[in-house]
Design an enzyme around this catalytic site. Sequence first.
Site, short mmCIF file in Angstrom:
data_model
loop_
_atom_site.label_atom_id
_atom_site.label_comp_id
_atom_site.label_asym_id
_atom_site.label_seq_id
_atom_site.Cartn_x
_atom_site.Cartn_y
_atom_site.Cartn_z
N ASP A 1 -30.38 74.36 16.30
CA ASP A 1 -29.11 75.20 16.54
C ASP A 1 -29.61 76.90 16.51
O ASP A 1 -30.42 77.08 15.73
CB ASP A 1 -28.24 74.92 15.56
N ASP B 1 -23.57 71.00 21.61
CA ASP B 1 -22.45 70.97 20.58
C ASP B 1 -21.29 71.78 21.43
O ASP B 1 -19.97 71.03 21.32
CB ASP B 1 -22.72 71.61 19.36
#
Length: 206
Positions: free
Chosen positions: A144, A178
């Site tokens: 991420d 995401d």
Amino acid sequence: MSLKKATLFIIIILIIDQISKFYIKTNFILGEEVKVFDWFRILFVENEGMAWGAKIPGEYGKLTLTLFRLVAICGIGYWLWDSVRKKNSRILVISVALIFAGAFGNIIDSVFYGLIFNDSHNQIASFLPEAGTYGSLFHGKVVDMLYFPLWSGYLPEWIPIWGGQYFTFFEPVFNIADSAITIGVILLIIFNKKAFPKEEKKSENI
């Protein structure tokens, strides 16, 4: 939208997602941060679990999560194929394709990253290192990097429970995959009637 166009759409999202993750993994040390704007930063973190960093406890928690994701992606893939086959609305096909691409992008990390990268703690990771990798098949960590701390500060005392505490909005760190999942879900919610049109009831003859 045809299945060919939906597949191309998915491939483009996957390429962007994996290039961004590969770049971060091979150029950033875990926890390293680059400030782009006050409200947007590139922050390298790794997620071993689900959304918001939640984990399934136990020795086989990570394996269980990855296998669940694999089963889920099969279901989403069938949903996409069936939607195209039935010539459902374009917005439904686009939404499901976004969700599929996002889920698949994170599955790639979970399944393979432990095998192709070494650890990012206090060092920049190498792709296919000679000295060994940080994990095994199905035990990779999701990369991420997108961080949007839109506001940070102490909440007013009058707010129940959290009053007086330091708070950051928006705190989660996420990735392109995401984002694709989130956009797909939001489109389904906003355009629910177009995505799932109800069949007009035929008037009964009296």
